[in-house]
Design an enzyme around this catalytic site. Structure first.
Site, PDB file in Angstrom:
ATOM      1  CG  ASP A  73      -1.750   1.169   1.423  1.00  0.00           C
ATOM      2  OD1 ASP A  73      -2.417   1.561   0.452  1.00  0.00           O
ATOM      3  OD2 ASP A  73      -1.762   1.755   2.528  1.00  0.00           O
ATOM      4  CG  ASP A 129      -1.807   7.752   0.535  1.00  0.00           C
ATOM      5  OD1 ASP A 129      -0.736   7.846  -0.087  1.00  0.00           O
ATOM      6  OD2 ASP A 129      -2.858   8.296   0.160  1.00  0.00           O
ATOM      7  CG  ASP A 177      -2.037   2.332   6.675  1.00  0.00           C
ATOM      8  OD1 ASP A 177      -2.264   2.116   5.464  1.00  0.00           O
ATOM      9  OD2 ASP A 177      -2.376   3.382   7.250  1.00  0.00           O
TER      10      ASP A 177
END
Length: 272
Positions: free
Chosen positions: A9, A11, A214
């Site tokens: 991922d 961001d 996250d």
């Protein structure tokens, strides 16, 4: 022969949640390059948003856009692909759902029944006001190909009814932080990851997938990876990964935690 395949991922994971910088991860990124380990970006961002970012990262590997809606494979990699893909200049494109125009068409008549506002009904100035994005970034975020985000201001009950209506067209609504995303039913970060794993498995039979993320929209990808790594966030609790007691949790936040995790994996695999 065993080979590693890293899916990440952006961001809050490879990019810092507050600054969007990746300085802390640069040495680990270089290690992956040195050992010819593909690092595949798997993000909600659009193709337009990723092109300048990939230049900054010196990224040469495939990338997955708009929450698993499509995979772009740079042609120079000459990967063995046994299906016909769309020719997009420097890339081969594999999409998992309808194009954005179809999503807009399917929801055009629904604004009398439900209260929502789609990206296609907004100006970039409105998007800047909602998100705090710069003008350039807001314009890039609006250049979507396979998804149509909307601000949903109706009830949860109405959202369920809308979902049921769209289900017959193989379209789903994924609820994010600020936006609810219209997208194909089979568009998913995990599906895109597993498809690419099969592509790489044609070169190396034993492919080990590492996934780092996250947020809630990373859970599917993490749960399907051989080595799932949850990157600690400064703004929210780590997401639970169902049925995976072996999921890692980084000590540090964002790109620093990302780098620590990559280095630890490379050590455990006897690569570093």
């Amino acid at each position: 022969m065993t080979s590693l395949l890293v899916f990440t991922d952006l961001d809050g994971t490879l990019l810092d949640h507050h600054t969007y910088r990746f300085d802390a991860a640069q040495s680990a990124l270089l290690s992956l390059k040195t050992f010819s380990i593909p690092c595949i970006i798997n993000t909600s961002k659009t193709f337009s948003e990723l092109i300048p970012l990939r230049k900054e990262l010196n990224h040469q590997d495939p990338f997955i856009v708009e929450n698993g809606s499509a995979v772009y494979i740079p042609k120079h990699l000459a990967l063995p692909i046994d299906e016909t893909l769309e020719d997009c200049g420097d890339y081969w494109l594999k999409s998992f759902g309808p194009k954005r125009a179809r999503l807009i068409q399917l929801t055009d008549g629904q604004q009398d029944n439900y209260t929502f506002k789609r990206f296609s009904n907004m100006t970039w100035q409105e998007l800047m006001a909602i998100t705090g994005l710069s003008e350039t970034n807001a314009k890039q975020a609006m250049q979507r190909e396979f998804t149509e985000p909307m601000v949903w201001t109706d009830s949860n009950l109405a959202l369920t009814a809308f979902r049921n209506h769209l289900d017959q067209f193989d379209v789903q609504i994924q609820k994010g932080g600020r936006f609810s995303h219209l997208m194909g039913k089979h568009c998913d970060k995990a599906n895109a990851m597993l498809w690419l794993k099969e592509v790489y498995a044609q070169q190396n039979e034993d492919v080990i997938t590492v996934a780092l993320g996250d947020g809630e929209n990373d859970v599917g990808m993490l749960s399907q990876a051989d080595i799932p790594v949850v990157i600690r966030s400064p703004v929210h609790a780590p997401p639970e990964i169902p049925n995976r007691s072996d999921a890692w949790l980084s000590d540090a936040y964002g790109p620093e935690g990302w780098a620590q995790s990559i280095n630890l994996i490379l050590n455990k695999q006897g690569i570093l």
